[in-house]
Design an enzyme around this catalytic site. Structure first.
Site, short mmCIF file in Angstrom:
data_model
loop_
_atom_site.label_atom_id
_atom_site.label_comp_id
_atom_site.label_asym_id
_atom_site.label_seq_id
_atom_site.Cartn_x
_atom_site.Cartn_y
_atom_site.Cartn_z
NE ARG A 262 47.69 0.32 -49.16
CZ ARG A 262 48.28 1.50 -49.11
NH1 ARG A 262 47.95 2.42 -49.98
NH2 ARG A 262 49.17 1.75 -48.19
NE ARG B 237 55.59 10.62 -48.21
CZ ARG B 237 54.89 9.77 -48.95
NH1 ARG B 237 54.97 9.78 -50.25
NH2 ARG B 237 54.10 8.92 -48.36
NE ARG C 233 52.47 0.47 -49.46
CZ ARG C 233 52.20 1.77 -49.62
NH1 ARG C 233 51.47 2.16 -50.65
NH2 ARG C 233 52.65 2.66 -48.78
CE LYS D 283 49.52 9.90 -51.01
NZ LYS D 283 48.98 9.36 -49.74
NE ARG E 176 52.74 4.55 -44.71
CZ ARG E 176 51.86 3.62 -45.09
NH1 ARG E 176 51.77 2.48 -44.44
NH2 ARG E 176 51.06 3.85 -46.10
P1 AP5 Z 1 45.28 4.24 -51.63
O1 AP5 Z 1 44.72 4.86 -52.86
O2 AP5 Z 1 46.22 3.12 -51.79
O3 AP5 Z 1 45.88 5.36 -50.66
P2 AP5 Z 1 47.18 6.29 -50.80
O4 AP5 Z 1 46.77 7.67 -50.45
O5 AP5 Z 1 47.83 6.05 -52.11
O6 AP5 Z 1 48.01 5.71 -49.58
P3 AP5 Z 1 49.54 5.26 -49.48
O7 AP5 Z 1 49.66 4.38 -48.29
O8 AP5 Z 1 50.02 4.69 -50.80
O9 AP5 Z 1 50.23 6.60 -49.21
P4 AP5 Z 1 51.61 6.82 -48.62
O10 AP5 Z 1 51.76 8.25 -48.87
O11 AP5 Z 1 51.78 6.38 -47.22
O12 AP5 Z 1 52.54 5.77 -49.44
P5 AP5 Z 1 53.56 5.95 -50.68
O13 AP5 Z 1 53.52 4.72 -51.48
O14 AP5 Z 1 53.37 7.25 -51.34
O15 AP5 Z 1 44.00 3.77 -50.76
C1 AP5 Z 1 44.17 3.14 -49.50
C2 AP5 Z 1 43.09 2.08 -49.31
O16 AP5 Z 1 41.80 2.68 -49.22
C3 AP5 Z 1 43.00 1.07 -50.45
O17 AP5 Z 1 42.71 -0.18 -49.89
C4 AP5 Z 1 41.84 1.60 -51.30
O18 AP5 Z 1 41.19 0.53 -51.97
C5 AP5 Z 1 40.94 2.24 -50.26
N1 AP5 Z 1 40.25 3.45 -50.75
C6 AP5 Z 1 40.83 4.46 -51.44
N2 AP5 Z 1 39.95 5.44 -51.69
C7 AP5 Z 1 38.78 5.05 -51.12
C8 AP5 Z 1 37.49 5.65 -51.02
N3 AP5 Z 1 37.23 6.86 -51.53
N4 AP5 Z 1 36.53 4.97 -50.35
C9 AP5 Z 1 36.77 3.77 -49.81
N5 AP5 Z 1 37.98 3.16 -49.87
C10 AP5 Z 1 38.96 3.79 -50.52
O19 AP5 Z 1 54.96 6.04 -49.87
C11 AP5 Z 1 55.44 4.91 -49.19
C12 AP5 Z 1 56.81 5.20 -48.61
O20 AP5 Z 1 57.75 5.51 -49.67
C13 AP5 Z 1 56.93 6.40 -47.65
O21 AP5 Z 1 56.53 6.07 -46.33
C14 AP5 Z 1 58.42 6.71 -47.77
O22 AP5 Z 1 59.20 5.77 -47.04
C15 AP5 Z 1 58.70 6.49 -49.26
N6 AP5 Z 1 58.47 7.73 -50.04
C16 AP5 Z 1 57.53 7.88 -51.03
N7 AP5 Z 1 57.58 9.14 -51.51
C17 AP5 Z 1 58.55 9.79 -50.80
C18 AP5 Z 1 59.04 11.13 -50.83
N8 AP5 Z 1 58.52 12.05 -51.67
N9 AP5 Z 1 60.04 11.46 -49.97
C19 AP5 Z 1 60.58 10.55 -49.13
N10 AP5 Z 1 60.13 9.27 -49.04
C20 AP5 Z 1 59.13 8.89 -49.88
MG MG Z 2 49.67 5.22 -52.74
#
Ligand code: AP5
Ligand code: MG
Length: 216
Positions: A128, A89, A161, A14, A172
């Site tokens: 990552r 979410r 992270r 994402k 997660r």
């Molecule tokens: P990346 O693009 O970083 O993946 P992502 O989908 O953004 O993964 P996240 O871990 O950020 O998602 P998340 O939903 O767990 O975390 P968030 O920060 O939203 O890519 C991942 C890796 O793969 C990278 O190394 C990249 O280089 C590689 N890659 C990407 N695409 C690729 C491809 N096509 N091919 C090869 N490699 C690739 O949330 C974190 C925390 O915040 C949650 O757990 C929660 O505690 C809190 N939180 C956030 N939003 C909410 C909400 N709405 N409600 C409640 N709590 C929330």
């Molecule tokens: Mg992300």
């Protein structure tokens, strides 16, 4: 109008696609995860609440998260479109988002769901590295920065992270399957859902996403 929601399990890509979309379309990237991490770094009251949940992979409570998004989406820079990443979410968040975006006359125009299987998510999350300054994600094998440990975009320092460990990732993923995946049905019924294969390379995927967004 491009009022976009990006969905998908942790590690699906994402954040990576959001950065590629904004490079082309100049939209504000609203990542609730990035906002919480910034608040934690700055030790704000929001950061103190979020840190109790985020490091071990639990969701921050709905009321806190909805309040944050409401404030952010109402800002002037979202008048010509936005990309939400990591919100909603839960079904409660999805319903609150519908109400709020209609109230401010900025309704969602497309939900882009990036799908990938668990073994790939584990590999991506464990390799990552993220920029401390701008949040851009890299990978030690798949998406290396030009200079090791340094962000290509802004020169910031790369770090791992706290929630990118196998225990927090399992939590997660469980929460994603239980609380977040049901929202996909909700958006399918609204006629807003477009699902993409997240296993292909990031550069190929952005071409598919851009092809869809051209018509939006
Ligand atoms: P990346 O693009 O970083 O993946 P992502 O989908 O953004 O993964 P996240 O871990 O950020 O998602 P998340 O939903 O767990 O975390 P968030 O920060 O939203 O890519 C991942 C890796 O793969 C990278 O190394 C990249 O280089 C590689 N890659 C990407 N695409 C690729 C491809 N096509 N091919 C090869 N490699 C690739 O949330 C974190 C925390 O915040 C949650 O757990 C929660 O505690 C809190 N939180 C956030 N939003 C909410 C909400 N709405 N409600 C409640 N709590 C929330
Ligand atoms: Mg992300």
């Amino acid at each position: 109008m491009k009022n976009i929601v990006l969905m998908g399990p942790p590690g699906a890509g994402k954040g990576t696609q959001a950065k590629l979309i904004i490079a082309e379309h100049n939209l504000p990237h609203i990542s609730t995860g990035d906002m919480f991490r910034e608040a934690i770094k700055n030790q704000t009251p929001l950061g103190k609440i979020a840190s109790q949940y985020i490091n071990d992979g639990h969701l921050v409570p709905d009321d806190v998260t909805i309040g944050l998004v409401k404030e952010r989406l109402s800002m002037d820079d979202c008048a010509n479109g936005y990309i939400l990443d990591g919100f909603p979410r839960t079904l409660v968040q999805a319903e609150a988002l519908k109400k709020l975006t209609e109230e401010i006359n900025r309704p969602i125009t497309a939900v882009l769901n990036i799908d990938a299987p668990k073994d790939l998510l584990v590999e991506r999350i464990s390799g990552r590295r993220v920029c401390k300054t701008c949040g851009a994600p890299y990978h030690i094998v798949n998406r290396k920065p030009k200079v090791e440990g340094v962000c290509d975009n802004c020169g910031g320092e790369l770090y791992q992270r706290k929630d990118d460990n196998i225990d927090a990732l399992n939590t997660r993923l469980d929460i994603y399957n239980k609380d977040t995946a049901p929202i996909l049905d909700y958006y399918a019924k609204e006629g807003l859902l477009y699902t993409f294969d997240g296993t292909i390379g990031a550069e190929k995927l952005i071409q598919e996403i851009n092809a869809l967004l051209e018509g939006k």
